[in-house]
Structures are given as structure tokens and as C-alpha cells.
Enzyme design. Sequence first.
Site, PDB file in Angstrom:
ATOM      1  N   ARG A   1       0.835  -1.208   0.000  1.00 47.88           N
ATOM      2  CA  ARG A   1       0.000   0.000   0.000  1.00 47.88           C
ATOM      3  C   ARG A   1       0.872   1.262   0.000  1.00 47.88           C
ATOM      4  O   ARG A   1       0.503   2.291  -0.561  1.00 47.88           O
ATOM      5  CB  ARG A   1      -0.955   0.014   1.201  1.00 47.88           C
ATOM      6  CG  ARG A   1      -0.254   0.046   2.532  1.00 47.88           C
ATOM      7  CD  ARG A   1      -1.224   0.206   3.693  1.00 47.88           C
ATOM      8  NE  ARG A   1      -0.538  -0.063   4.947  1.00 47.88           N
ATOM      9  CZ  ARG A   1      -0.772   0.558   6.102  1.00 47.88           C
ATOM     10  NH1 ARG A   1      -1.696   1.491   6.158  1.00 47.88           N
ATOM     11  NH2 ARG A   1      -0.112   0.250   7.186  1.00 47.88           N
TER      12      ARG A   1
ATOM     13  N   PHE B   1     -14.433  -3.740   2.161  1.00 48.22           N
ATOM     14  CA  PHE B   1     -15.546  -2.852   1.832  1.00 48.22           C
ATOM     15  C   PHE B   1     -15.655  -2.629   0.322  1.00 48.22           C
ATOM     16  O   PHE B   1     -16.745  -2.417  -0.205  1.00 48.22           O
ATOM     17  CB  PHE B   1     -15.391  -1.533   2.594  1.00 48.22           C
ATOM     18  CG  PHE B   1     -15.107  -1.754   4.049  1.00 48.22           C
ATOM     19  CD1 PHE B   1     -15.877  -2.657   4.771  1.00 48.22           C
ATOM     20  CD2 PHE B   1     -14.059  -1.122   4.687  1.00 48.22           C
ATOM     21  CE1 PHE B   1     -15.607  -2.913   6.113  1.00 48.22           C
ATOM     22  CE2 PHE B   1     -13.781  -1.373   6.029  1.00 48.22           C
ATOM     23  CZ  PHE B   1     -14.558  -2.267   6.743  1.00 48.22           C
TER      24      PHE B   1
ATOM     25  N   HIS C   1      -5.381  -3.338   2.627  1.00 44.42           N
ATOM     26  CA  HIS C   1      -5.731  -4.067   3.847  1.00 44.42           C
ATOM     27  C   HIS C   1      -6.444  -5.377   3.542  1.00 44.42           C
ATOM     28  O   HIS C   1      -7.455  -5.717   4.142  1.00 44.42           O
ATOM     29  CB  HIS C   1      -6.570  -3.195   4.786  1.00 44.42           C
ATOM     30  CG  HIS C   1      -5.806  -2.005   5.301  1.00 44.42           C
ATOM     31  ND1 HIS C   1      -5.366  -1.005   4.469  1.00 44.42           N
ATOM     32  CD2 HIS C   1      -5.398  -1.678   6.541  1.00 44.42           C
ATOM     33  CE1 HIS C   1      -4.719  -0.106   5.186  1.00 44.42           C
ATOM     34  NE2 HIS C   1      -4.705  -0.483   6.432  1.00 44.42           N
TER      35      HIS C   1
ATOM     36  N   ARG D   1      -1.560  -4.446   3.994  1.00 42.05           N
ATOM     37  CA  ARG D   1      -1.280  -3.490   5.059  1.00 42.05           C
ATOM     38  C   ARG D   1       0.143  -3.651   5.599  1.00 42.05           C
ATOM     39  O   ARG D   1       0.846  -2.678   5.832  1.00 42.05           O
ATOM     40  CB  ARG D   1      -2.270  -3.698   6.203  1.00 42.05           C
ATOM     41  CG  ARG D   1      -1.972  -2.834   7.395  1.00 42.05           C
ATOM     42  CD  ARG D   1      -2.949  -3.113   8.531  1.00 42.05           C
ATOM     43  NE  ARG D   1      -2.735  -2.158   9.594  1.00 42.05           N
ATOM     44  CZ  ARG D   1      -2.638  -2.486  10.873  1.00 42.05           C
ATOM     45  NH1 ARG D   1      -2.746  -3.742  11.238  1.00 42.05           N
ATOM     46  NH2 ARG D   1      -2.448  -1.558  11.781  1.00 42.05           N
TER      47      ARG D   1
ATOM     48  N   GLU E   1     -19.124   3.505   0.663  1.00 45.99           N
ATOM     49  CA  GLU E   1     -18.380   2.790  -0.375  1.00 45.99           C
ATOM     50  C   GLU E   1     -19.179   2.547  -1.652  1.00 45.99           C
ATOM     51  O   GLU E   1     -18.607   2.469  -2.743  1.00 45.99           O
ATOM     52  CB  GLU E   1     -17.874   1.452   0.178  1.00 45.99           C
ATOM     53  CG  GLU E   1     -16.788   1.597   1.242  1.00 45.99           C
ATOM     54  CD  GLU E   1     -17.329   1.965   2.618  1.00 45.99           C
ATOM     55  OE1 GLU E   1     -18.557   1.877   2.818  1.00 45.99           O
ATOM     56  OE2 GLU E   1     -16.524   2.341   3.486  1.00 45.99           O
TER      57      GLU E   1
ATOM     58  N   SER F   1      -4.654   5.539   5.610  1.00 47.12           N
ATOM     59  CA  SER F   1      -4.372   4.100   5.627  1.00 47.12           C
ATOM     60  C   SER F   1      -4.135   3.535   4.232  1.00 47.12           C
ATOM     61  O   SER F   1      -3.270   2.692   4.038  1.00 47.12           O
ATOM     62  CB  SER F   1      -5.530   3.341   6.278  1.00 47.12           C
ATOM     63  OG  SER F   1      -5.743   3.806   7.592  1.00 47.12           O
TER      64      SER F   1
ATOM     65  N   ASP G   1      -7.311  -6.178  13.705  1.00 49.35           N
ATOM     66  CA  ASP G   1      -8.710  -5.767  13.501  1.00 49.35           C
ATOM     67  C   ASP G   1      -9.660  -6.962  13.403  1.00 49.35           C
ATOM     68  O   ASP G   1     -10.869  -6.829  13.586  1.00 49.35           O
ATOM     69  CB  ASP G   1      -8.839  -4.883  12.256  1.00 49.35           C
ATOM     70  CG  ASP G   1      -8.468  -3.432  12.562  1.00 49.35           C
ATOM     71  OD1 ASP G   1      -8.446  -3.074  13.756  1.00 49.35           O
ATOM     72  OD2 ASP G   1      -8.206  -2.683  11.618  1.00 49.35           O
TER      73      ASP G   1
END
Lengths: 312, 275
Positions: free
Chosen positions: A8, A81, A107, A165, A56, A35, A115
Site C-alpha cells: 500500500r 468494503f 488491507h 497493510r 463505499e 491508511s 482488527d
Amino acid sequence: MNNKIATREAYGKALVELGKVNEKVVVLDADLSKSTKTAAFQKEFPNRFFNMGIAEQNLMGTAAGFATSEKIPFVSTFAMFASGRAFEIIRNSIGYPKLNVKVCATHAGITVGEDGASHQALEDLACMRAIPNMVVLNPADAVSAKKAVFAMAEYNGPVYARFGRAAVPVIYDEDMNFEIGKGIEVKEGKDAAIIATGIMVAEAIKAREILSKKGIEVRVIDMHTIKPIDEEILIKAAKETGAIVTAEEHNIIGGLGSAVAEVLVENYPIPMKRVGTLDTFGESGKPAELMKKYALTAEDIAKVVEEVINKK
Amino acid sequence: MAKVDYEMLKKNATEIRKGIIKAVHAAGSGHPGGSLSAADILTVLYFYKMKVDPKNPKWEERDRFVLSKGHAAPVLYATLAEKGFFSKEELLKLRHIGAMLQGHPDMKGTPGVEMSTGSLGQGFSCSIGMALAAKLDKKDIRVYALLGDGEVQEGIVWEAAMAASHYKLDNLTAILDFNGLQIDGKNEDVMNIHPIKEKWESFGWHVLEIDGHSFEEIISVLDKADEIKDKPTMIIAKTIKGKGVSFMENQVGWHGTAPKDDEKEKALKELGGAN
């Protein structure tokens, strides 16, 4: 492989470079720009960056609207998402009209870590692969992630690209060639072939080292394009090694393993096994702990390679 | 403002309604009710208001129309055919295999269709991107989106509504085809959308209410929307589902049912002649 960078991070930097040479590029995000690393683009090109808020579906629809007006939207949010919540909008507003939208999802996979399951997309490659017209990319390291961004901009049509990530080893030199639809033979070998994608390419290289000590010579192929998959390199590997193992940070159902199996079973059936999450959700934990618990490490891959070789 | 030729608009609207009936009859399925309710609105958009060129459908400076309530495809097709984007003969092949005119709009296959729609709320969201792109390019392009009243029950509509006012999209005009009925019955029984005017206002839109079958009122608000600065405009157009065909008017049953042979003849006769 000592230098570690998250894909990322490379994505964010590449966007800035791309923005400088291609004025058609616009970037959209859903309140995750720090992020997803699109914040760097926003800083450099504030008028070409659009934060669409935590919404989204509209994020994807808006991107499609941009694409009808000759823009090249790069759209980012977490993989869960993007491919999950906004699936139908991607299918109907981007895939079906074949619009030039680049869905760059970060991610992804179990290495999201702490998470937990709600944020660990382990189905995204399967979902996106099932959409007609959709190209599906999963770069292995920072260098190929950057090259993927430029390749996406060159390609006219919808693309889903998966970024991670966690920091992962850099495996390529800057002069590597990233061509959509062409797998890369990263390491030679004749006893078996590991077809890996994304961050699992680095694990596959480590697995090769483990096996090499036992006298087993394994080929490693980076399948950065899940769709359209490189059938040629797969069939060649099947013919020359006689045993295939796939490795993905994704459910073994519907992703790379399924894509490879489809090609082999129709063209050159040989013993094959899939490494990936075994149709299960993840859980909270440190990325390295999760890789171990869900049997995605180099040691796990090496073990499976030996099992497949025994079936030859 | 140029003098409005109301006779022409009336004639066009009638032709469009006849086109809807013939197309849905020929298809044997489709959505006549919500197509007829929007016919006057589309007539004014395409024959009075919008900059479009049927000979050059992809003309860069054109205004954009998005049929977010994609199931009303017959009204869009009949309007585009009337405007000359393609032959009226295509209408009779609606929903047939291999046909240009799909059950819901397909931008890849049909000249003049700006966005593939059918999944509710999705086209409206795309119109946000179109309006943002026009702003970014500093182009004098206006984007129009037609929504159904049942459609606003979709969450994406409100995501888009929020974004449109956030980005001050005064080049976007949305029109709500408010006929009060959806598949399972009245809006208020299925899922109440009221107070609808206040909802849009609270989302930062300039809201105007009209009779969606009055050319004078449609023209007046579409012109007025051009003058509104820094916010998008929503036109709530009160309409009658099935408008123009007596036995279809205000009937839930005609949401997604094709007329049989005798019903088609009766409808065409009411609309003025069998052809």
C-alpha cells in the site's frame, strides 16, 4: 529480501508519480486516505482528489461516473468494503459497462491482523474474478505494486488490484517487468512448482530455500494477475515439474488455487494442492501469528510441496 | 429563452407513450407504469432542455441524462428513438435476444444511453461522478438524473445526495418521478419515504415541487435549476403511474406487466390512433 515495505505504501507513492504524468488520473477514497496511502496524492493534487466519506457504494458509483467523462479514477478503500459492501456497484456500474475504473483495495487478507475477521478480506479475489471484464491483480512486493499502478493506467478497462497493510519483503529489482496477464518465473526448479500470489510469493521463495536443503528443487512463479490468468506459464510448469502447489493469502475457494486448478484440469491434470485459508474466517492477532495459525508460512508451503511430490 | 412549441412537445410525448406501449407489448414483459409517468419529463428534457446531438451521441459538450430508475427503460428508448438516436423499429425488438435495447439500459449497446442502470440508486451515484468531472474540466455540462420514488429507499441514494451537496454540484439536477407506487403497493405502505421534500432539503439540496405532467411547470423548474448556485437541485415531480392510458393509471399491477394484444390496441387508441 531483507528490505520490507507494504504494498500500500508503494501504491500511494506510485499514484503521485502517475498523477504527474497523467492528468486524467483522479483519486477517490472513503475516509481512509491515511491508511490506503492516497493522502499523498491529495497533498500533491488536491483538485483531483475526492474524499467521498464513509460511503463505499457511492464511492464506486461516483468513480464510474468519472470514467464516463474520460477520467481514469483510482478508487481506494479496504478490500473488505470494496469487494464486499460495494460488490454490486462494482459489478453493475464498473464491470458491466466496462468502465475504466481502477479499484485499488488495501488491507486485504489475514495480515490486516488485529482488527480481526470483519476486516480480513479473504474472498475478494474470488468475488472480483467472477465479474466479467474485470482484471484482477495482486502484486507481490513494493516494486511490482508500483509497476502495477502504471500498467493499470495504461490498460483501458476495469481493474481490481489488491494491496496489503503489512510490510513485506522486496523481492524485485527496479527493472522488473510487470505485464498484466503474464506470470513471472521468479525461481527455477524441476521437482515441483509453487504458484504464489501477493505476499505469498516471498513465503514461496523461503519455502524453496527450505526444500532446497533437502535436495528438492522447486520452481516459484509469481502469479500477480489472477485474471486473465497466464495459462501458458502454468501448463509449462505442470509439464516440466509434474506437481503444483498454489499459495495465496485468501480462501482456497475461488481465488488463485481455483483459477490454477481450472486451467490444469482442462489442459494438463497433474497432482496439485492449495495453500490458503481453509474456508474459514480469521481472527485478531499479530500478522505473523495469524500466518502461522492459519498455515500460510513458508514451512507450511514446503510441507504441502512434499505431499504433492509424493503423489507424482 | 426561446419560444416553447407546446404543440410539438405534446406530439412528441404522445409518440413516446405510443412507443412505450408498442415496445413493452412486443417484448411481452417490461415496465409500462413508471415509463408512462416519466414521459412528459423526458419529452421536455430531450426536446426543450438538453444539449444533445443524435448524430454524435458522444459529443463531448453534451448534457448528460441518467435514468437511475433503469426499469423505466422503455421511456428512455422511446424518447431516444423519437429524437433520432436510432430507428423506431428497434423499439419492437426490446428485450429480444440479440437486440440493441436490453431490459434495462446498457450504455455499451445503445446510442444515447449515458449509463448502464437498473440496480436502483446506482445511476444516481454515477451522476455525481459525471457532475464532478464536468466541474473539474470547467465544462458547461449539466447532468440530469431521474429517480423513482421507491428508489429513494436505497441507501446509496442518500450517500450520493450527501456527496452532491458536499461538493456543491449546482450542475446537477435530479428529478424524482413521484407517482407514489412501487411493486408491492403504495410507498407509504411498503416503506414510507415522507417527509420527502424535507429529507432532500436537510441533505442540502434546493428542492422544487411540480406537477410532472405540466410542460409549463417542468420547463419552468428546469430553467430555474440553472440559476441555483452552490447546491444541487431536486425536482419532485408529482406524476401518475401509467399516465395517458386510462386502465393503467394509478394501478400497481401495471408496474411490470406487458399489455396483451387487445390492451395494446385500446391503449394506442386512447393515445391517439393505432399507429
